[in-house]
Structures are given as C-alpha cells and as structure tokens.
Design an enzyme around this catalytic site. Structure first.
Site, PDB file in Angstrom:
ATOM      1  N   GLY A  43       0.845  -1.188   0.000  1.00 18.59           N
ATOM      2  CA  GLY A  43       0.000   0.000   0.000  1.00 18.59           C
ATOM      3  C   GLY A  43       0.877   1.234   0.000  1.00 18.59           C
ATOM      4  CB  SER A  44       0.027   4.803  -0.214  1.00 23.78           C
ATOM      5  OG  SER A  44      -0.844   4.839   0.907  1.00 23.78           O
ATOM      6  CD  GLU A  46       2.294  -0.567   3.673  1.00 27.44           C
ATOM      7  OE1 GLU A  46       2.022   0.020   4.741  1.00 27.44           O
ATOM      8  OE2 GLU A  46       1.493  -0.649   2.727  1.00 27.44           O
ATOM      9  CD  GLU A  65      -3.885  -6.320   3.517  1.00 24.96           C
ATOM     10  OE1 GLU A  65      -4.982  -6.798   3.145  1.00 24.96           O
ATOM     11  OE2 GLU A  65      -3.517  -5.170   3.210  1.00 24.96           O
ATOM     12  CG  HIS A  88      -1.896  -0.717   3.226  1.00 24.88           C
ATOM     13  ND1 HIS A  88      -1.084   0.382   3.296  1.00 24.88           N
ATOM     14  CD2 HIS A  88      -3.082  -0.275   2.743  1.00 24.88           C
ATOM     15  CE1 HIS A  88      -1.741   1.446   2.857  1.00 24.88           C
ATOM     16  NE2 HIS A  88      -2.947   1.079   2.517  1.00 24.88           N
ATOM     17  CG  HIS A 295     -14.379 -26.969  20.743  1.00 22.76           C
ATOM     18  ND1 HIS A 295     -14.795 -27.367  19.501  1.00 22.76           N
ATOM     19  CD2 HIS A 295     -14.674 -25.645  20.818  1.00 22.76           C
ATOM     20  CE1 HIS A 295     -15.299 -26.340  18.842  1.00 22.76           C
ATOM     21  NE2 HIS A 295     -15.241 -25.285  19.610  1.00 22.76           N
ATOM     22  N   GLY A 414      -8.577 -22.993  15.604  1.00 19.45           N
ATOM     23  CA  GLY A 414      -9.967 -23.251  15.255  1.00 19.45           C
ATOM     24  C   GLY A 414     -10.530 -22.240  14.285  1.00 19.45           C
TER      25      GLY A 414
END
Length: 547
Positions: A43-44, A46, A65, A88, A295, A414
């Site tokens: 992105g800008s 980076e 991402e 980003h 769980h 999970g």
C-alpha cells in the site's frame, strides 16, 4: 546507499561509526537474520520501504492480508525460521487479524511490520492513519511497538525477531511511519541468540522416579515436539518407557508417528472423553501440549482422581493454566533425551497395537472416508499434508496415518482461512516436495486468493476440496449441542473448479470413485497447482467421538 561517516576520538582510541538510513539498515539486518523472503500486500504507506527492491530479496505477493499472514505462518513453521511480513497500515492489519490469532496459537515465529502515516500527520487523524497502532494486534502478539524515533526502527525489528524466536515461538509487530525509512541511523548488528534453556534437572529426576515406579503409564504428546525437531528423541523415550502414546486434543502438527506400534490414537477435546481415555492409567506424562485443550464443557474427573500428571513444555502460559499436575519448563530438544537417560529400560509389557480400520467401500456419492483413503494412497511418500477440513478430521485420522516428522500441519486456533495460504507458504519453504492442501468447501472460501499466489510461484500444490455443500463442523456441533434448524450452515451453488481456473489454476470436479482416482493422479503429477473438487455425501462423524 546514502551513508555518512563520523569519527570520534577518545584519547588515542578512534571509534568509527557508519551512518546509513533506516531502510538500508533494516535490509542489512534482514539479510543477517536470513529473512530475505518477505510476504506482503503493498500500500501507499509501504512504498518507501519497497522502493528499488533489492535483487537478493524475494517478495511473495498475496492478494489480501489474511492470505499474506497465513502464507508467512506456513513458511515459518515449515522452515523453523522467523518469517518477515509487511502489511498495509490499520486496514491491512485488520484484514490479517484472524490469521494473526491463528499464528499466535500455532506458535509461528513472525516479525509483522505495518506501514503508518507520516509522523507529522499523526496528530490530526489522517487518512490511513492507525490510532494506537501498537495496541491494535494485541493480545495476539508477543511484542508490539511503534518506535518513538525513526532511528529506532531497525533496533525494534531486531528485538521483535529475538522475541519471536524465543520459545514458545510467536508473532511480533512493529508499526513504521512511512517517512521513517529515509531517516539517518546507525546500523544494527544481530546478536548471537541461544534462547533454549534446559529443564530443571531436579524436576526431571522427580519425573523419572515416578515414571519408573508406575505400572500403567501413558504418554500424551503435542505439537511442540515436532516444532522443536525432537520427534526421534520422543520415539526413543516412549519406547524406553514402554507406554501407549496419544496425540493431544487439536494437535496442530504430527505428535507421534501414527503407524508406530505404541501409537494409541487421538484424544478428543471433550473432558469426559479425556477422563475415559486416561483414567485407567496410574501416571500421565504430557509432552509438548497443554493439560488439556477442550472445546465442549464438562467435568474432567481425571483432575480429581489423584493420578500423577507430569507436563513437559516450553510454554509457561500453558503450564501455569494447567488445572493439575507438575510442570517442567524448558526445551524439549534438551529435556526429552535428558529424561530418557534417567530411566531404566522398561520391564512392563508393551501395549497391543491398535487395530487399523478396514478400507472404506467405494460408492456414489463418494464418502469422506473413501476419498481420504484414496488420497492417502495417491500421495507421494514424502508429501506434506496441510489440513483445514475440521468436520472430516476423524476420518482423516483414521484413513491417513502421518508417519514423517514435518509431514503434517493444521491450525491450532480453530479459526478458518488458514489452510490454503499456509499450504502455499509450506510449498514455498519445501522445494522439490509435493504439498497437499486438504480443505473443506467452507474453509476454502475464507482465503481463496492464496491460490493465485501458488499459480504465480509455480508451486507443486494439490488442493483437494471436500465439498459437502455446507459447514460440516456446524452440523456436527449441532448434534452435540442438540441444536436444530440453525441458519447459515448450507452452502449450495459454489463452483470451485471455475474459481480456480479464474486464477489460472487447472482443476477437475469429481463425483465417482473412478473419477476421483484419475483426478488425484493428475493432481500429484502436475508441475504447478491443481485443484480437485470432490462431491461428498452429507455424512459427518462427530468431532468428539473416541477414535
């Protein structure tokens, strides 16, 4: 390189300090740390870092991402080294958070960086600015910082790397304002780093005495063993004890060779089932796993029966949260051989090997056990299996015994959306080996963009989509929890072969045993990625049945 040199003379001694930029110092640091593969979606904020990208670095592009983070996780777990991620700003970090949570639970060593708006704009809530950027990914990072000064960025990345590679491994985060990259700074030299610590010898001696005196011990093993490369030592320890070995609930890596005579199966994540499986033993040795991962609610009677439990782990949080037992903290790579050396040869009779299930019958529509049986037969001996088909895990464990250390990965959290990008990362890390991504139809739709990266990189990746037209795990949970007519479980009308072809990946849809064998053979021989969509019947085994 934009560099200046300053000399400071103290009496007769001269110190030479080379000045450079934050960007060049960071690139040099990453080279020294063997982190020249970067996973990103640019992105800008980076662009200043990506400017004139050096030829000795590899940039692996993901289209979203979540896929970027999952690919880096798979790469880090397959190589055993820290991976570098470039996201980003705030929105990009937000997209990645689901797989960042998974990376934290997986114990994947990552240095995650994210762009930030320029420092001069931050007081005015700028477009793309991240408010409290270092707080955003917490608590699912081990370390998080936006350095106070631009010149501190390389040192912050070095510290993030050290923390990420201290056991238990995990992701770290550094937010970097976009104008920091051109600021002057001093180079940062990587430090020698030996983070593994041996367990307390007295604790090992106590465990050895208890094990030697037990008549019916049992060993429960988890993913830390494979993560540390301690698998062969664990097999030697189990054989010396002469005890059955169970895989811990939701183990995210191979815990013990599943064709070994001592392997007794997989513990389900239900308290009563764990008690039933372990209650007949007079000592429980847990290695590389929590005590225990559940769980569904319920009472685990094992914790009240006075049966000694010894837990060897690198994870202080897992040790401190255990409801019972004696914890022994420290490296398994060092601790397992040390414990074995303290034990006499076992005089107790070896347990009988567990019976193997018969081969499933062919039929149309294809059943999940039959599809997995045929997949196991089609896979090369050294193939790596990456799985995200939780509703079919009992059938996978019955039909696809994993034998090789490093040969199996799944997610420990999970959370869905990990499997396909992780398989891409594993394939990037494992040149010359076939990687098989076993994934459910619902799971595939969380990060399908990762398939595009596999195509661009030409990876030998076989993607096997088990299509039961719905969230099979939710069907199973509904039975366990006695829930009926819940919405949002059925997923009709998705054409996975068309989705794959739209990203340049060939594929075949199959519905009969004959079609299945032909498609699997084609997938295993393909030079690049190949997708097989298998139309299944709707039968789903309970995730909490003993198996």
């Amino acid at each position: 390189m934009d560099a200046t040199t300053t000399r400071t003379s103290v009496r007769t001694r001269t110190t030479v300090r080379t000045r450079t930029t934050v960007r060049e110092a960071t690139l040099d640091l990453l080279r020294a740390l063997d982190m020249t593969t970067a996973f990103g979606n640019p992105g800008s904020t980076e662009l200043a870092f990506l400017d004139r990208w050096p030829g000795d670095f590899r940039y692996v592009l993901g289209l979203q991402e979540a896929s970027v983070l999952g690919m880096a996780d798979g790469y880090a777990r397959a190589t055993g080294r820290c991976a570098f991620v470039n996201l980003h700003s705030a929105a990009g970090v937000g997209h990645a958070l689901g797989n960042l949570f998974t990376a934290y639970r997986n114990g994947a060593p990552l240095v995650v960086t994210a762009g930030q708006q320029t420092r001069s704009l931050l007081p005015n809530l700028p477009f793309l600015g991240a408010t409290d950027a270092a707080q955003f990914p917490k608590p699912y990072v081990k370390f998080s910082i936006e350095p106070a000064r631009a010149e501190d960025v390389p040192a912050a990345i070095a510290q993030a790397h050290r923390i990420a590679t201290q056991r238990p491994y995990g992701p770290t985060f550094v937010s970097i304002p976009s104008d920091d990259w051109s600021a002057p700074c001093h180079p940062v030299l990587p430090r020698a780093w030996y983070p593994d610590a041996s367990p307390d010898p007295a604790a090992l001696e106590e465990a050895a005495r208890a094990i030697a005196g037990a008549r019916r011990p049992v060993v429960v093993v988890g993913p830390e063993v494979d993560s540390e490369g301690a698998g062969p030592a664990l097999v030697a320890l189990a054989e010396r004890i002469g005890a059955p070995v169970l895989a811990s609930p939701f183990s995210s890596r191979l815990s013990f060779p599943e064709d070994h005579a001592l392997f007794a199966g997989h513990l389900p994540a239900a308290p009563q089932a764990v008690s039933d499986a372990l209650g007949a033993h007079d000592l429980v040795l847990v290695i590389g796993a929590p005590v225990f991962t559940f769980h569904v609610p319920g009472d685990c009677a094992l914790f009240h029966q006075g049966i000694p439990i010894f837990q060897m782990t690198t994870d202080a949080e897992a040790a401190s949260s255990a409801p019972a037992g004696t914890a022994i903290l420290g490296s398994l790579r060092l601790g397992i051989p040390a414990l074995a050396a303290l034990l006499p040869e076992a005089a107790r009779p070896l347990p009988a090997p567990r019976p193997r299930p018969p081969a499933p019958e062919a039929g149309t529509p294809v059943s999940a056990p039959y599809a997995l049986h045929r997949l196991h037969a089609a896979m090369p001996e050294d193939a790596i299996l990456v799985e995200e088909a939780p509703s079919h895990r009992p059938a996978m464990q019955a039909q696809m015994p994993v034998r090789r250390w490093g040969g199996f990965l799944t997610m420990a959290s999970g959370g869905l959306g990990y499997g396909l990008p992780a398989a891409v990362g594993v394939a990037l890390a494992s040149p010359g080996r076939r990687v098989v991504c076993l994934i459910g139809d619902g799971s595939f739709m969380y990060s399908p963009q990762a398939l595009w990266t596999a195509v661009q990189e030409g990876l030998p990746l076989a993607v096997i989509v088990l299509n039961n037209s719905g969230y099979g795990a939710m069907r199973s949970f509904s039975r366990v929890l006695q829930v009926r007519d819940a919405p949002g479980i059925e997923l009709p009308g998705i054409d996975f072969v068309s989705l794959a072809r739209g990203m340049g990946c060939p594929g075949r849809a199959v519905g009969t045993p004959e079609e299945l064998d032909a498609a699997l053979a084609e997938a295993m021989a393909a030079c690049g990625p190949f997708l097989v969509e298998v139309a299944l019947d709707s039968a789903v085994a309970s995730l909490y049945d003993k198996h």
